[in-house]
Design a protein around this motif. Structure first.
Motif, PDB file in Angstrom:
ATOM      1  N   VAL A 183       6.707   6.218  11.353  1.00  0.00           N
ATOM      2  CA  VAL A 183       6.243   6.679  10.041  1.00  0.00           C
ATOM      3  C   VAL A 183       5.926   5.451   9.192  1.00  0.00           C
ATOM      4  O   VAL A 183       6.795   4.629   8.921  1.00  0.00           O
ATOM      5  N   ASP A 184       4.655   5.333   8.807  1.00  0.00           N
ATOM      6  CA  ASP A 184       4.223   4.179   8.005  1.00  0.00           C
ATOM      7  C   ASP A 184       4.244   4.562   6.521  1.00  0.00           C
ATOM      8  O   ASP A 184       3.250   5.037   5.971  1.00  0.00           O
ATOM      9  N   TYR A 185       5.399   4.331   5.878  1.00  0.00           N
ATOM     10  CA  TYR A 185       5.568   4.762   4.483  1.00  0.00           C
ATOM     11  C   TYR A 185       4.604   4.061   3.533  1.00  0.00           C
ATOM     12  O   TYR A 185       4.135   4.652   2.571  1.00  0.00           O
ATOM     13  N   GLU A 186       4.292   2.811   3.858  1.00  0.00           N
ATOM     14  CA  GLU A 186       3.378   2.064   2.990  1.00  0.00           C
ATOM     15  C   GLU A 186       1.977   2.686   3.016  1.00  0.00           C
ATOM     16  O   GLU A 186       1.341   2.879   1.984  1.00  0.00           O
ATOM     17  N   LYS A 187       1.539   3.039   4.240  1.00  0.00           N
ATOM     18  CA  LYS A 187       0.206   3.640   4.383  1.00  0.00           C
ATOM     19  C   LYS A 187       0.172   5.042   3.749  1.00  0.00           C
ATOM     20  O   LYS A 187      -0.839   5.450   3.171  1.00  0.00           O
ATOM     21  N   ILE A 188       1.276   5.766   3.867  1.00  0.00           N
ATOM     22  CA  ILE A 188       1.363   7.094   3.238  1.00  0.00           C
ATOM     23  C   ILE A 188       1.167   6.943   1.737  1.00  0.00           C
ATOM     24  O   ILE A 188       0.376   7.655   1.112  1.00  0.00           O
ATOM     25  N   ASP A 189       1.864   5.961   1.154  1.00  0.00           N
ATOM     26  CA  ASP A 189       1.776   5.728  -0.280  1.00  0.00           C
ATOM     27  C   ASP A 189       0.361   5.283  -0.682  1.00  0.00           C
ATOM     28  O   ASP A 189      -0.211   5.792  -1.650  1.00  0.00           O
ATOM     29  N   THR A 190      -0.208   4.366   0.109  1.00  0.00           N
ATOM     30  CA  THR A 190      -1.568   3.864  -0.192  1.00  0.00           C
ATOM     31  C   THR A 190      -2.583   5.011  -0.159  1.00  0.00           C
ATOM     32  O   THR A 190      -3.429   5.128  -1.041  1.00  0.00           O
ATOM     33  N   ASP A 191      -2.497   5.856   0.863  1.00  0.00           N
ATOM     34  CA  ASP A 191      -3.442   6.978   0.987  1.00  0.00           C
ATOM     35  C   ASP A 191      -3.255   8.002  -0.128  1.00  0.00           C
ATOM     36  O   ASP A 191      -4.234   8.523  -0.682  1.00  0.00           O
ATOM     37  N   ALA A 192      -2.004   8.302  -0.462  1.00  0.00           N
ATOM     38  CA  ALA A 192      -1.733   9.282  -1.522  1.00  0.00           C
ATOM     39  C   ALA A 192      -2.309   8.778  -2.845  1.00  0.00           C
ATOM     40  O   ALA A 192      -2.974   9.519  -3.582  1.00  0.00           O
ATOM     41  N   ARG A 193      -2.087   7.495  -3.112  1.00  0.00           N
ATOM     42  CA  ARG A 193      -2.600   6.902  -4.353  1.00  0.00           C
ATOM     43  C   ARG A 193      -4.134   6.863  -4.329  1.00  0.00           C
ATOM     44  O   ARG A 193      -4.790   7.150  -5.337  1.00  0.00           O
ATOM     45  N   ALA A 194      -4.713   6.540  -3.168  1.00  0.00           N
ATOM     46  CA  ALA A 194      -6.179   6.478  -3.050  1.00  0.00           C
ATOM     47  C   ALA A 194      -6.812   7.856  -3.302  1.00  0.00           C
ATOM     48  O   ALA A 194      -7.844   7.969  -3.976  1.00  0.00           O
ATOM     49  N   LEU A 195      -6.176   8.907  -2.775  1.00  0.00           N
ATOM     50  CA  LEU A 195      -6.694  10.275  -3.005  1.00  0.00           C
ATOM     51  C   LEU A 195      -6.647  10.621  -4.496  1.00  0.00           C
ATOM     52  O   LEU A 195      -7.572  11.224  -5.041  1.00  0.00           O
ATOM     53  N   TYR A 196      -5.570  10.202  -5.150  1.00  0.00           N
ATOM     54  CA  TYR A 196      -5.414  10.467  -6.587  1.00  0.00           C
ATOM     55  C   TYR A 196      -6.422   9.643  -7.392  1.00  0.00           C
ATOM     56  O   TYR A 196      -7.137  10.169  -8.254  1.00  0.00           O
ATOM     57  N   ASP A 197      -6.518   8.346  -7.062  1.00  0.00           N
ATOM     58  CA  ASP A 197      -7.441   7.455  -7.784  1.00  0.00           C
ATOM     59  C   ASP A 197      -8.898   7.883  -7.619  1.00  0.00           C
ATOM     60  O   ASP A 197      -9.728   7.624  -8.481  1.00  0.00           O
ATOM     61  N   ALA A 198      -9.207   8.513  -6.478  1.00  0.00           N
ATOM     62  CA  ALA A 198     -10.596   8.900  -6.194  1.00  0.00           C
ATOM     63  C   ALA A 198     -10.957  10.259  -6.789  1.00  0.00           C
ATOM     64  O   ALA A 198     -12.113  10.679  -6.733  1.00  0.00           O
ATOM     65  N   GLY A 199      -9.959  10.969  -7.325  1.00  0.00           N
ATOM     66  CA  GLY A 199     -10.247  12.321  -7.818  1.00  0.00           C
ATOM     67  C   GLY A 199      -9.711  12.596  -9.191  1.00  0.00           C
ATOM     68  O   GLY A 199     -10.336  12.291 -10.210  1.00  0.00           O
ATOM     69  N   VAL A 200      -8.512  13.134  -9.239  1.00  0.00           N
ATOM     70  CA  VAL A 200      -7.918  13.605 -10.496  1.00  0.00           C
ATOM     71  C   VAL A 200      -7.850  12.498 -11.554  1.00  0.00           C
ATOM     72  O   VAL A 200      -8.050  12.739 -12.741  1.00  0.00           O
ATOM     73  N   LYS A 201      -7.626  11.265 -11.141  1.00  0.00           N
ATOM     74  CA  LYS A 201      -7.437  10.171 -12.100  1.00  0.00           C
ATOM     75  C   LYS A 201      -8.726   9.787 -12.826  1.00  0.00           C
ATOM     76  O   LYS A 201      -8.695   9.300 -13.955  1.00  0.00           O
TER      77      LYS A 201
END
Length: 336
Positions: A183-201
């Motif tokens: 489980v790559d927690y860093e990549k999970i966090d990066t992707d979750a933030r990227a999805l947020y930054d690319a949309g709702v934010k």
């Protein structure tokens, strides 16, 4: 004899890493010659003995039906698919002919049907391309090319446009990563933030970022990404999709996310909606039951019961009739 060789020439086994929950499993005391004789008699009977055709073909796997077709051709000197087509009609014919294709041949034919001719049946296209696993899509592409001598990506590109086309083509490229034991927690966090930054934010949506993450990451990774996403966004992923994009693109992203979270629940809901809508959408019911009976229909049945408090078999009994109903019930198997 073109039909038998076209559909039965290649026994395409469905390579699936996902666990299987089929309702149609190999028939134990299998004798293709005996089955072929039963089918031949059923077709020749005055008025056609549909019940025997249903009993035999819905209780055999695709590879067994394929053997029956070869045995039939040897006996009757006729192509079994052509004979069935002539003997049956309506919804029962659609189910039985669907069963004479492997799962990937069936999916490929449904995709071809949705983009051939005037207009596009986006619903079918979205359902199949957004719900199939990477392995299933690899096989569908191969079979599509084999059956229709055409390239699936080119056909999809020629029939769709804009970001909707971009998303479907990214899925057809089958670049999705294999699930990893780590489980790559860093990549999970990066992707979750990227999805947020690319949309709702932001104002507007950076759709390309959403497409690349959702078409390239493994399903197990994405489930964790969507959980993590909630710590950045006031909306969950499905709500964000509803807010950010519209039309076919929205529908596609929603199907993807629903299937990442619980694919069998997605199909259960789709079946319920199709049977309970005005003018029951038979096409959808047939497609899901025929295409999933050797994949995960057993699990779809259990999700259905858990969600709607009634078995899928009961709903089929209430909303369909005749031989079509008998065939669907036989494919679903007994209530668990």
């Amino acid at each position: 004899m073109a039909l038998v060789s076209e559909f039965l020439g290649q026994l395409s086994l469905n390579v699936a890493h996902e666990p299987l929950y089929p309702t149609v499993v190999p028939f134990r005391d299998f004798d293709p010659d005996r089955d072929a004789a039963r089918i031949e008699t059923a077709i020749k009977t005055k008025g056609v003995d549909e019940q025997t055709i249903i009993d035999v073909l819905t209780k055999r796997t695709y590879s067994q039906r394929r053997e029956i077709a070869f045995a039939y051709e040897k006996r009757a000197k006729k192509d079994m698919i052509t004979a069935l087509k002539a003997a049956l009609s309506g919804s029962l014919e659609t189910v039985i002919l669907g069963l004479m294709k492997s799962t990937s041949q069936y999916d490929a034919s449904e995709i071809r049907g949705s983009i051939k001719g005037l207009g596009t049946d986006e619903e079918t296209l979205i359902e199949i391309l957004c719900s199939r696993s990477n392995d299933e899509l690899v096989e569908i592409k191969r079979v599509y090319n084999e059956l229709f001598k055409k390239d699936l990506a080119k056909d999809v590109a020629g029939d769709t446009s804009g970001n909707f086309a971009k998303l479907l083509l990214a899925l057809v490229e089958t670049k999705r990563a294999e699930p990893s034991a780590v489980v790559d927690y860093e990549k999970i966090d990066t992707d979750a933030r990227a999805l947020y930054d690319a949309g709702v934010k932001i104002k507007g949506t950076d759709v390309n970022t959403w497409i690349s993450i959702m078409s390239q990451r493994s399903v197990t990774h994405l489930r964790k990404v969507f959980e993590k996403y909630k710590s950045y966004s006031p909306y969950d992923m499905q709500e964000s999709i509803m807010k950010e994009v519209k039309g076919d693109l929205q529908k596609s992203f929603l199907v993807l996310v629903q299937c990442f979270e619980n694919k069998q629940l997605y199909f259960a809901k789709k079946l319920n909606e199709a049977m309970k809508s005005k003018g029951a959408k038979e096409k959808i019911v047939t497609r899901i039951i025929v295409s999933r009976c050797e994949v995960d229909l057993k699990k779809i049945c259990s999700e259905y019961k858990d969600t709607f408090g009634q078995s899928l078999q009961q709903t089929i009994t209430e909303h369909t009739k005749g031989d079509y109903q008998k065939a669907l019930l036989s494919l679903c198997g007994p209530e668990q």
